[in-house]
Design a protein around this motif. Structure first.
Motif, short mmCIF file in Angstrom:
data_model
loop_
_atom_site.label_atom_id
_atom_site.label_comp_id
_atom_site.label_asym_id
_atom_site.label_seq_id
_atom_site.Cartn_x
_atom_site.Cartn_y
_atom_site.Cartn_z
N MET B 269 0.85 -1.19 0.00
CA MET B 269 0.00 0.00 0.00
C MET B 269 0.88 1.24 0.00
SD MET B 269 -3.07 -0.48 2.69
CE MET B 269 -4.44 -1.59 2.40
N THR B 270 0.57 2.15 -0.88
CA THR B 270 1.30 3.41 -0.85
C THR B 270 0.33 4.53 -0.50
OG1 THR B 270 0.90 3.87 -3.17
CG2 THR B 270 2.86 2.61 -2.66
N GLY B 271 0.88 5.63 -0.04
CA GLY B 271 0.04 6.70 0.50
C GLY B 271 -0.31 7.79 -0.50
N ASP B 272 -0.26 7.50 -1.77
CA ASP B 272 -0.53 8.56 -2.74
C ASP B 272 -1.91 9.16 -2.52
OD1 ASP B 272 1.75 8.16 -4.87
OD2 ASP B 272 1.00 6.17 -4.36
N SER B 273 -1.95 10.46 -2.35
CA SER B 273 -3.23 11.13 -2.15
C SER B 273 -3.79 11.55 -3.50
CB SER B 273 -3.04 12.36 -1.29
OG SER B 273 -2.18 13.27 -1.95
N CYS B 274 -5.03 11.96 -3.46
CA CYS B 274 -5.69 12.44 -4.67
C CYS B 274 -4.93 13.60 -5.30
CB CYS B 274 -7.10 12.81 -4.24
SG CYS B 274 -7.96 13.96 -5.24
N THR B 275 -4.52 14.53 -4.47
CA THR B 275 -3.77 15.67 -4.98
C THR B 275 -2.47 15.21 -5.64
OG1 THR B 275 -4.58 16.83 -3.04
CG2 THR B 275 -2.93 17.96 -4.37
#
Lengths: 121, 548
Positions: B269-275
């Motif tokens: 799991m990576t923490g890439d946000s929508c932004t």
């Protein structure tokens, strides 16, 4: 800053919760900001704003910060008369969008927190 | 995005920002609470409703996609930054819930110490690591701290798409065995088959020593000075910040995947946000990675075959993340990145970030619009790991090369500009279609001029390079280590990680990794179904004389 005759304001300006800019002084473990990098590595500044004719608002505060606190590369923090897009401003832990943004008039003991969401702090 | 001044201008101009300092507004959800954060234009949430909204969104993304199975081992890639910290905290929160709503996977955390790439002093790195470990201990999941220098120890098998490669080579086999043994070990340590999803209190007991004691390679052994030196030279030899970012990202991904494989994690799991994903989408387009947008920005990324990368934070904006972390005291660690304090135009990544955020400032739907676009992208079937015959893949990003292999021009004097000719000719063969491209790319990526290296010793393979062929194409290593002006090449051959050495030799780098160095063909944005369009730009890139 030395408070002259008229009313002066005390408050805190905090930098760098996370990435780039400001964060709050850490009540716990590992708060470190990135924005503080631009502020000589200091995260929380207790500041006293000098009294002045017109009331202090965030707009003036940014100018004051640029003059008095920012140590380098102001363009990474301030653009135009506002903060750089991607830097969040919290006034007493609330979104500044709720409070009029640049026009919010500072009160005594206000706590202003800048959090950068930019990559690399 | 392109219609600035049309649809998007309205909300911005119409939306009356609340001008009063007094907060007479109420939370849009409960209509009672004092709002603290504005999420979308005009939607002000109070603290409690915001928390519920945030947590629900995280769980909904996981629930909707149904990719993570109960009991599955999931590796959380934690950088110390806000989004991945928030993700770890969401998982922690999800695991501590009452049983009906509890998340049921088995988490572990990996963090990569990238200090060497960013030129941090050993003291600064140690300090950061100490802070990170403090948090890791608090969280209590098993963790793996890996220094970026360990890319030098990666087996070449990292560069292969496992699902496509039933025939294991020695390295991959060893990795598989290690993985199996370690799984057994972990199972043994957990004691008599408790439920895989552990209640919070048990975690500390079940994973008393989270420092990876089974594997003598990855524990907390600080990298040697020589490795650090080699790594910083590698990064120094990369000229543009754009290319450095891409290289760092590729190396980081390889390390994370390696950790996942050797410890039996099947999801990362990576923490890439929508932004961040919206910015990444635009950046990838600018880098010519248009054909891989669906992998680069989608919820799940199956390009690596046996390990699937998922992005559960992809519906959270950075603003939400920052507010949540602040309001609910989610600890994060600030670590300087490559681009810390870099000016706005220092790299494509940086520039695109500034562009997007500024646009977002004026047109609040910008990020969500771009992000929604990324949701609609469909992965072309031929690129899917399982569905397609193994085609040539980029060894850095592991994407199927989106090239028309039959149509590429032969290496010709026209390709051999700037003294790279011998390199090109050394490898030239009509059957190695993209040789000119990757051979031009790699030296440039490494910031090199390699006029004298003539790798004729390597037998040209007879087909478009197949991953298995690459594996055995050892002659190339010698080639890169051959005589000639050294710099990066020597670096790779001496201290060089087998995988890197290998990569440098046989790399078929598509133009997306070149950063600004090469004028690439136009990006292909692949919207909708059907096979990705074959960019014809490659013909032109290799032979400017051919009209498109």
């Amino acid at each position: 800053a030395t408070p002259p005759a008229s009313r002066s304001l005390r408050g805190s300006v905090s930098l760098g919760d996370e990435a780039v800019c400001p964060g709050i002084e850490a009540h716990d473990r590992a708060w470190r900001g990135g924005a503080e990098l631009l502020f000589d590595g200091v995260k929380k500044h207790q500041v006293t704003l000098p009294g002045q004719e017109e009331p202090w608002d965030i707009r003036n505060l940014l100018v004051w910060i640029k003059k008095n606190l920012l140590k380098e590369r102001p363009e990474l923090f301030i653009q135009g008369d506002s903060v750089r897009p991607g830097i969040l401003v919290l006034i007493n832990d609330a979104d500044w969008e709720l409070l009029g943004e640049l026009d919010y008039q500072l009160q005594d003991q206000d706590s202003i927190l800048f959090i950068s969401t930019l990559h690399g702090g | 995005m392109c219609q600035v001044g049309e649809d998007y201008a309205e909300p911005a101009s119409e939306e009356p920002p609340p001008r009063q300092p007094g907060r007479e507004q109420k939370c849009v959800k409960c209509k009672e609470g004092l709002p603290v954060v504005v999420i979308r234009a005009g939607d002000a949430f109070c603290r409690d409703c915001f928390k519920a909204f945030y947590i629900h969104k995280f769980r909904a993304v996981l629930g909707k996609n149904r990719l993570i199975f109960p009991g599955e081992k999931v590796l959380l890639a934690w950088s110390g930054g806000p989004s991945s910290s928030s993700m770890v905290w969401q998982v922690l929160e999800g695991l501590s819930r009452e049983s009906a709503k509890r998340l049921r996977f088995v988490p572990g955390i990996v963090c990569i110490d990238e200090g060497a790439a960013c030129g941090l002093s050993p003291e600064a790195r140690a300090k950061t690591l100490a802070e990170m470990k403090l948090i890791l201990q608090t969280v209590g999941f098993p963790w793996h701290v890996v220094a970026l220098e360990e890319v030098f120890d990666l087996p070449p098998s990292v560069l292969r798409c496992f699902a496509q490669e039933p025939v294991e080579t020695e390295g991959a086999y060893k990795a598989a065995v290690d993985s199996f043994l370690q799984q057994q070990h972990v199972l043994g340590a957990e004691g008599a088959g408790d439920s895989p999803s552990l209640a919070q209190g048990e975690e500390q007991l079940s994973w008393p020593c989270t420092q990876d004691p089974q594997n003598p390679q990855s524990p907390d052994r600080p990298p040697t000075a020589a490795q650090t030196e080699a790594l910083s030279r590698l990064f120094d030899s990369v000229k543009t910040l754009t290319a450095k970012e891409e290289l760092l990202q590729a190396l980081r991904t390889h390390l994370i995947l390696h950790v996942a494989r050797t410890h039996g994690y099947s999801k990362v799991m990576t923490g890439d946000s929508c932004t961040r994903l919206a910015i990444k989408l635009m950046t990838s387009l600018a880098l010519g990675r248009g054909a891989f947008l669906a992998w680069d920005t989608g919820f799940s990324d199956e390009r690596h075959g046996d390990v699937v990368v998922v992005r559960p934070m992809r519906e959270h904006t950075l603003k939400e993340v920052a507010f949540y972390n602040h309001l609910f005291a989610v600890p994060s660690v600030f670590t300087p990145a490559l681009d810390t304090k870099a000016p706005e135009k220092a790299s494509i990544h940086r520039l695109m970030e500034a562009f997007m955020l500024r646009l977002q400032d004026q047109f609040p739907s910008t990020v969500s619009t771009v992000y929604r676009t990324s949701e609609k992208l469909v992965k072309a079937p031929r690129d899917g790991c399982a569905a397609s015959p193994p085609g040539p893949r980029c060894l850095l990003c592991m994407c199927a090369l989106d090239i028309d292999t039959a149509g590429l021009c032969l290496p010709s004097p026209g390709c051999s500009e700037e003294g790279i000719g011998e390199w090109v000719l050394g490898f030239s063969s009509p059957l190695v279609p993209s040789a000119p491209l990757y051979l031009q790319t790699v030296p440039r990526l490494l910031g090199l001029r390699l006029p004298c290296i003539c790798p004729r010793r390597s037998p040209p393979p007879h087909r478009p390079l197949h991953p298995a062929v690459l594996q055995g194409w050892g002659g190339c290593r010698a080639a890169v280590g051959g005589p000639g002006p050294v710099r990066g090449a020597a670096l790779l051959s001496q201290g060089g990680p087998p995988s890197l050495r290998h990569r440098a030799a046989v790399l078929r780098l598509p133009r997306e990794h070149e950063g600004l160095a090469l004028p690439g063909p136009p990006a292909t944005l692949h919207l909708g179904r059907g096979p990705a369009p074959q960019p014809e730009g490659l013909h032109r890139a290799a032979d400017p004389g051919v009209p498109g």
